[in-house]
Design a protein around this motif. Structure first.
Motif, PDB file in Angstrom:
ATOM      1  N   UNK A  58       0.856  -1.184   0.000  1.00  0.00           N
ATOM      2  CA  UNK A  58       0.000   0.000   0.000  1.00  0.00           C
ATOM      3  C   UNK A  58       0.887   1.227   0.000  1.00  0.00           C
ATOM      4  N   UNK A  59       0.562   2.153  -0.867  1.00  0.00           N
ATOM      5  CA  UNK A  59       1.338   3.380  -0.883  1.00  0.00           C
ATOM      6  C   UNK A  59       0.424   4.581  -1.047  1.00  0.00           C
ATOM      7  N   UNK A  60       0.616   5.583  -0.204  1.00  0.00           N
ATOM      8  CA  UNK A  60      -0.079   6.856  -0.388  1.00  0.00           C
ATOM      9  C   UNK A  60       0.970   7.858  -0.834  1.00  0.00           C
ATOM     10  N   UNK A  61       0.644   8.594  -1.911  1.00  0.00           N
ATOM     11  CA  UNK A  61       1.581   9.609  -2.386  1.00  0.00           C
ATOM     12  C   UNK A  61       0.896  10.953  -2.312  1.00  0.00           C
ATOM     13  N   UNK A  62       1.308  11.781  -1.376  1.00  0.00           N
ATOM     14  CA  UNK A  62       0.831  13.147  -1.258  1.00  0.00           C
ATOM     15  C   UNK A  62      -0.695  13.245  -1.377  1.00  0.00           C
ATOM     16  N   UNK A  63      -1.391  12.587  -0.474  1.00  0.00           N
ATOM     17  CA  UNK A  63      -2.844  12.500  -0.567  1.00  0.00           C
ATOM     18  C   UNK A  63      -3.517  13.611   0.243  1.00  0.00           C
ATOM     19  N   UNK A  64      -4.496  14.262  -0.394  1.00  0.00           N
ATOM     20  CA  UNK A  64      -5.268  15.324   0.264  1.00  0.00           C
ATOM     21  C   UNK A  64      -6.717  14.898   0.308  1.00  0.00           C
ATOM     22  N   UNK A  65      -7.347  15.158   1.449  1.00  0.00           N
ATOM     23  CA  UNK A  65      -8.755  14.798   1.563  1.00  0.00           C
ATOM     24  C   UNK A  65      -9.484  15.736   2.517  1.00  0.00           C
ATOM     25  N   UNK A  66     -10.717  16.077   2.131  1.00  0.00           N
ATOM     26  CA  UNK A  66     -11.610  16.761   3.076  1.00  0.00           C
ATOM     27  C   UNK A  66     -13.021  16.240   2.857  1.00  0.00           C
ATOM     28  N   UNK A  67     -13.862  16.339   3.913  1.00  0.00           N
ATOM     29  CA  UNK A  67     -15.197  15.761   3.803  1.00  0.00           C
ATOM     30  C   UNK A  67     -16.121  16.608   2.942  1.00  0.00           C
ATOM     31  N   UNK A  68     -16.047  17.934   3.124  1.00  0.00           N
ATOM     32  CA  UNK A  68     -16.872  18.806   2.294  1.00  0.00           C
ATOM     33  C   UNK A  68     -16.031  19.964   1.811  1.00  0.00           C
ATOM     34  N   UNK A  69     -16.552  20.615   0.784  1.00  0.00           N
ATOM     35  CA  UNK A  69     -15.791  21.669   0.146  1.00  0.00           C
ATOM     36  C   UNK A  69     -15.358  22.752   1.138  1.00  0.00           C
ATOM     37  N   UNK A  70     -16.269  23.112   2.057  1.00  0.00           N
ATOM     38  CA  UNK A  70     -15.947  24.228   2.954  1.00  0.00           C
ATOM     39  C   UNK A  70     -15.216  23.782   4.215  1.00  0.00           C
ATOM     40  N   UNK A  71     -15.092  22.483   4.410  1.00  0.00           N
ATOM     41  CA  UNK A  71     -14.468  22.020   5.649  1.00  0.00           C
ATOM     42  C   UNK A  71     -12.950  21.967   5.487  1.00  0.00           C
ATOM     43  N   UNK A  72     -12.224  22.025   6.605  1.00  0.00           N
ATOM     44  CA  UNK A  72     -10.756  21.975   6.507  1.00  0.00           C
ATOM     45  C   UNK A  72     -10.267  20.594   6.036  1.00  0.00           C
ATOM     46  N   UNK A  73      -9.042  20.588   5.480  1.00  0.00           N
ATOM     47  CA  UNK A  73      -8.461  19.331   5.028  1.00  0.00           C
ATOM     48  C   UNK A  73      -8.156  18.430   6.209  1.00  0.00           C
ATOM     49  N   UNK A  74      -8.459  17.138   6.048  1.00  0.00           N
ATOM     50  CA  UNK A  74      -8.134  16.180   7.108  1.00  0.00           C
ATOM     51  C   UNK A  74      -6.775  15.554   6.790  1.00  0.00           C
ATOM     52  N   UNK A  75      -6.609  15.171   5.534  1.00  0.00           N
ATOM     53  CA  UNK A  75      -5.309  14.665   5.099  1.00  0.00           C
ATOM     54  C   UNK A  75      -4.635  15.779   4.309  1.00  0.00           C
ATOM     55  N   UNK A  76      -3.427  16.124   4.718  1.00  0.00           N
ATOM     56  CA  UNK A  76      -2.746  17.249   4.084  1.00  0.00           C
ATOM     57  C   UNK A  76      -1.423  16.751   3.529  1.00  0.00           C
ATOM     58  N   UNK A  77      -1.509  16.096   2.393  1.00  0.00           N
ATOM     59  CA  UNK A  77      -0.288  15.595   1.771  1.00  0.00           C
ATOM     60  C   UNK A  77       0.289  14.387   2.487  1.00  0.00           C
TER      61      UNK A  77
END
Lengths: 286, 548
Positions: free
Chosen positions: B291-310
């Motif tokens: 399993x490899x994650x490469x610079x992954x960004x994620x947030x639940x909704x457009x206006x919410x803050x990022x949960x995964x930041x790279x």
């Protein structure tokens, strides 16, 4: 306004809506509409204002125009459409209906902003205590149920069970999750009922607690409401405010009810504005 | 003064052959803090419920219970409801109403207290517990820790003389759970409240207890002051649940007082042993990346803050990888992204070298990846464990004749043969965890994702889980775990990583990882780090001590 006792608020809302919906008098209706607009402007967020204007203004014209197109009563024809007369009275009456309808809609909007569920439950609880507890439990249960449903369907999806996009799979997956949720709900309610029993539910002489009080402010507001409403209702009963559109539009006579109801429908605005000014004043002193 | 006395209490559930509670006699003095522990199903909960009249289960009971010298049967209903408080395990289901203030008032309403007095008592309690900031909130908006605190407060508002708590912290994360324990200690110290607490995680509460009741198969094995625990010299699985200091002491056989806390344990070790330099073991791993994650960004909704930041991570094939980190840091989100439940809006997620979006339909979840969510209950849909297992085989289109064989093989492996015919909701937390694991293993995954697998498990079940997971690891399955349980990570992981501020910071072997952290480390390491830097588990400390 929202900090007053819910009973007083409920009484006020009912009075405004009933009078503006059932009196056919344009002055009363227009003052209700004006009061509604001003109240709404305070209660709703400023970001929603444009959206609200975009909804209510076209709505007003649609209602106003519909009446003269379908109703051909009235003594003063303006022109003929497909051989049918379009009358002045029908036009004016259409306008009056629109004023009334939009007014009532705006008041209902304010109602839903001000009378939150806990206020409604309080009024309910005072009259039917058992039901209010049931409602309160239901309101606690619904978000919990939704959250658990989401968790279950995600867990199922991650197992690759019925998660393809086909319609049958979707229906089957919903049905399965629903069945699991039924047992979950039962299980859950057993624990809730033990927790209730452990805290003495079922003992004799249960009381009902609420955060709302009936204070001096509420009494003053109630007195003002009763006086203004009394004058208005007196005017309506004595026929001073009687008004009709067909066959010819009647003329308006002066009545004290107009002044009373004018103040009555502006009450929330006056209260809010007074508080806002006071607040400004205090802030400027700080 | 004696507040509660249990005399020769025996209890049989209907149609049960063996008693759930077997001849228990004990006496509790006013103001005592009693900790009850024992394996799941040893009768702790039954004993506690019998102490609270309203919750007494149906069955055959002999012996008697006295509260303040009054026989339980003669106890006035109002007294029983208000003076014996009971807090249960599940924070959600024991909340009754939708508003925090209403929940606090609920008990007093039942007792028929007038509104003005309710207002005052509720205000008093809410200030004591620091609830005033969320006093008007909906109960559904609260965090697990807040909910459990509310449940405690809404029992305390009735001013009980005894507080009985049945595993109140087992569904909470470690920080919320230590806050909760601190509150209990405060209630005990400041108000002189008598507390009877059932708890799995003894690390913290053990030293607080005036007396410890150890139960086994319905019998009281031990009821005495905690420091005398060393007197029972049996090889009982229960002893695995004791605090690290006690376990180290038990294993070493040195004549001294039994240490209970980290401080005492540290003193104890430093008195008897000398420091020694150590060499860090070499870490050998496979070269293939699972399993490899490469610079992954994620947030639940457009206006919410990022949960995964790279976020980036690499997990090698056959590795046991633990992600640790604070609450709400996004560890579970990272796992959701790996499992394909949530989609990253930037960056790459590679499973076995292929991008996750290339796995169409269910292909990711067949013979490749399986995910065990935090709440094992969500895995079950059918009304028997066997039904649930069969279902997944059906979905995998396994022919009928092999199904039985597969089910018995997996049941054997996870030790659930005796549970197959039961309803999943009737199982204990640990049993549910095992059955859920069995279900997801039927898809024959190469990569196993576990979200907080030890939450709410007692020491015996943790041991069982550890054995199952090491079997799977031997078969070459890659395991990625998100956990708060540092001891579990130290004992099992090949590599541990810290998740912080949306990123995975450092991934290293547990010996190095924990010895370099000063707070985020195991109890055993805190005691021994002055002597043997790289000893992070109880087992390692004991081994070093014996070599010394």
């Amino acid at each position: 306004m929202k900090n007053y006792n819910p009973f007083v608020l409920m009484f006020y809302f009912l009075a405004v809506v009933i009078i503006s919906a059932f009196s056919e008098n344009p002055v009363l209706q227009i003052s209700a509409l004006l009061g509604g607009i001003l109240f709404c402007a305070i209660v709703t967020k400023s970001s929603e204002t444009a959206g609200n204007i975009g909804f209510y203004v076209p709505m007003f014209f649609i209602i106003a125009v519909t009446n003269p197109l379908f109703s051909h009563n009235g003594a003063t024809p303006l022109f003929f459409l497909n051989g049918n007369p379009v009358t002045l009275e029908a036009f004016v009456y259409g306008g009056a209906i629109a004023v009334m309808a939009i007014g009532v809609m705006l008041w209902c909007k304010c109602y839903s902003e001000i009378m939150t569920t806990d206020k409604f439950l309080y009024i309910f609880g005072k009259t039917v205590p058992k039901l209010s507890l049931v409602l309160s439990m239901a309101l606690k249960f619904i978000p919990m149920y939704k959250q658990q449903t989401r968790r279950v369907s995600r867990a199922q999806k991650a197992m690759g069970l019925y998660s393809s996009k086909s319609v049958t799979d979707k229906i089957r997956s919903h049905a399965r999750v629903f069945m699991a949720m039924v047992s979950w709900s039962l299980e859950n309610s057993i624990e809730t009922s033990s927790s209730m029993k452990a805290r003495g539910y079922g003992l004799k002489g249960r009381t009902n607690f609420a955060l709302f009080k009936f204070g001096a402010d509420d009494l003053i507001l109630l007195a003002v409401i009763v006086i203004l409403l009394g004058v208005t209702v007196f005017g309506i009963i004595t026929g001073e405010t009687r008004f009709y559109y067909y066959p010819r539009i009647s003329t308006l006579k002066f009545s004290a009810a107009y002044i009373a109801f004018g103040f009555f429908s502006l009450l929330p605005f006056i209260i809010e504005a007074k508080e806002a000014i006071k607040w400004r004043y205090y802030v400027s002193k700080i | 003064m004696e507040i509660l006395r249990v005399e020769n209490l025996t209890f049989y559930y209907p149609n049960a052959e063996n008693p759930a509670v077997d001849g228990i006699t004990l006496s509790v003095n006013s103001g005592e803090f009693i900790v009850v522990c024992g394996e799941s199903g040893c009768g702790k909960t039954t004993l506690l419920k019998l102490m609270k009249k309203e919750l007494s289960p149906v069955g055959k009971k002999s012996g008697s219970i006295y509260y303040n010298g009054i026989l339980q049967e003669n106890l006035d209903l109002k007294t029983s409801a208000s003076e014996i408080g009971y807090v249960m395990q599940n924070p959600d289901s024991q909340t009754v109403t939708d508003k925090v203030w209403h929940e606090l008032a609920f008990g007093l309403e039942n007792l028929g207290v007038p509104s003005d007095i309710i207002r005052r008592k509720v205000g008093d309690m809410a200030s004591y517990f620091g609830i005033q900031n969320w006093f008007r909130k909906n109960t559904s908006e609260l965090s697990g820790g807040q909910k459990q605190l509310l449940n405690l407060a809404s029992v305390m508002v009735m001013q009980p003389k005894i507080l009985i708590l049945d595993e109140p912290t087992s569904r909470l994360d470690p920080i919320a759970s230590s806050d909760f324990t601190a509150t209990l200690q405060k209630l005990n110290r400041e108000l002189g409240l008598t507390i009877i607490l059932v708890e799995h995680n003894l690390e913290e509460v053990f030293a607080l207890a005036d007396k410890v009741l150890l139960m086994d198969k319905g019998k009281a094995l031990f009821f005495d002051r905690p420091e005398n625990i060393a007197d029972i010299k049996t090889e009982h699985p229960l002893l695995l649940g004791l605090p690290s200091a006690v376990r180290i002491y038990n294993a070493l056989d040195i004549k001294d007082d039994c240490p209970l806390t980290v401080r005492e344990g540290k003193d104890f070790l430093e008195r008897h042993f000398k420091p020694k330099d150590e060499i860090l073991p070499e870490y050998v791993h496979s070269e293939t990346i699972s399993v490899e994650l490469k610079n992954v960004w994620f947030r639940y909704e457009k206006d919410l803050p990022d949960i995964l930041r790279g976020t980036s991570l690499k997990v090698y094939s056959g590795e046991f990888y633990c992600i640790l980190g604070g609450n709400g840091a996004g560890k579970t989100t990272a796992l959701n992204v790996i499992s394909g439940l949530d989609k990253a809006y930037r960056g790459k997620v590679l499973i076995n070298g292929r991008q996750i979006k290339e796995y169409k339909g269910n292909s990711l979840y067949r013979h490749l990846l399986a995910f065990l969510p935090q709440d094992p209950q969500t895995v079950f849909i059918k009304d028997s464990v066997k039904g649930d297992l069969t279902e997944i085989l059906e979905a995998m289109e396994i022919p009928k004749r092999i199904r039985e064989e597969k089910i018995s093989a997996i049941a054997e492996k996870t030790g659930i043969v005796h549970l197959l015919s039961k309803h999943p909701y009737d199982l204990s937390g640990g049993e549910q965890q095992k059955c859920a694991l069995a279900k997801i293993l039927l898809s024959e995954p190469k990569i196993l994702l576990l979200d907080e697998p030890t939450k709410g498990l007692d020491a015996c079940y943790k041991q069982v889980l550890k054995e199952i997971l090491s079997k799977l690891k031997q078969e070459g399955i890659t395991i990625i775990t998100v956990t708060h349980d540092l001891e579990f990570a130290a004992e099992n992981a090949d590599r541990c990583a810290l998740f912080f501020d949306g990123e995975i910071l450092s991934a290293d072997i547990p010996e190095k990882f924990f010895s370099e952290n000063s707070f985020y480390t195991t109890h055993a390491n805190r005691m021994a780090r002055g002597l043997w830097k790289y000893a992070v588990t109880v087992g390692q400390v004991v081994m070093k001590a014996k070599e010394n």
